[in-house]
Design an enzyme around this catalytic site. Sequence first.
Site: not given
Length: 213
Positions: A125-128, A131
């Site tokens: 979630r934090p990655y996306l 992004k």
Amino acid sequence: MDVLVAGGHGKIALRLLRLLAADGHRARGLIRKPEQAADLEAVGAVAVLGDLEADASLADYLQGADVAVFAAGAGPGSGPERKRTVDLGGAVKLADAAMAVGVRRYVMISSIGADRPQVASGGMRPYLEAKAEADQYLMASGLEYTIVRPGSLTDDPGTGRVHLSRELGGRGQVPRDDVAAVIAQVLDAPNTIGATFEVFSGDHMVAEAVRSL
Ligand SMILES: NC(=O)c1ccc[n+]([C@@H]2O[C@H](COP(=O)([O-])OP(=O)(O)OC[C@H]3O[C@@H](n4cnc5c(N)ncnc54)[C@H](OP(=O)(O)O)[C@@H]3O)[C@@H](O)[C@H]2O)c1
């Protein structure tokens, strides 16, 4: 063309730099570890030393470039903090630098799922979210952007055949070789300016798939 690839020692980046150099372009990779320079030189690229997080501005590195490519990533072993400083912060800093020095073209390696980070769970979630924010910043920047959203990356040999889709929400895998080939093709494809699309393994030759977007 003079192409600066941020995250120049990344797995897609090295493949892309090799393709660009072989095609006669000036292929430059931004790296933060001097010991990685030899790997860039081995694929015919020029190493540029700089740090997406520590440097206040990336403008000096982009001088003379025709295109900026964001291929960096904090990686799966990193926590939410570095998703903000690399995946979001580095991409934003590169866009700011492009605007500052007049580099009009920017190609972003994003990810499937960046269209709906709110449904992701766990570390994704934090990655996306990072992004998605980076992509939104680029779309609003006025730069001539292309946002490339690959599926799950593999190190399988490339097939030269892909499925590209402007319709978002797909799932699947794609070899890094084929993503690099798509990006190399995108640099020469004005129809991809302002486009966001997903990349998976598929049946269409890369050049034809990019032309048909
Ligand atoms: N894995 C997947 O399935 C997947 C799917 C879709 C999209 N993506 C995205 O695809 C892109 C490329 O993936 P990849 O596997 O080729 O990447 P990678 O091999 O993990 O490379 C990322 C590069 O970013 C560099 N980097 C990190 N922090 C930096 C900093 N502060 N300054 C300069 N460089 C820095 C790293 O260098 P160091 O050696 O210095 O750390 C590394 O060379 C990434 O944006 C990734 O998020 C991945």
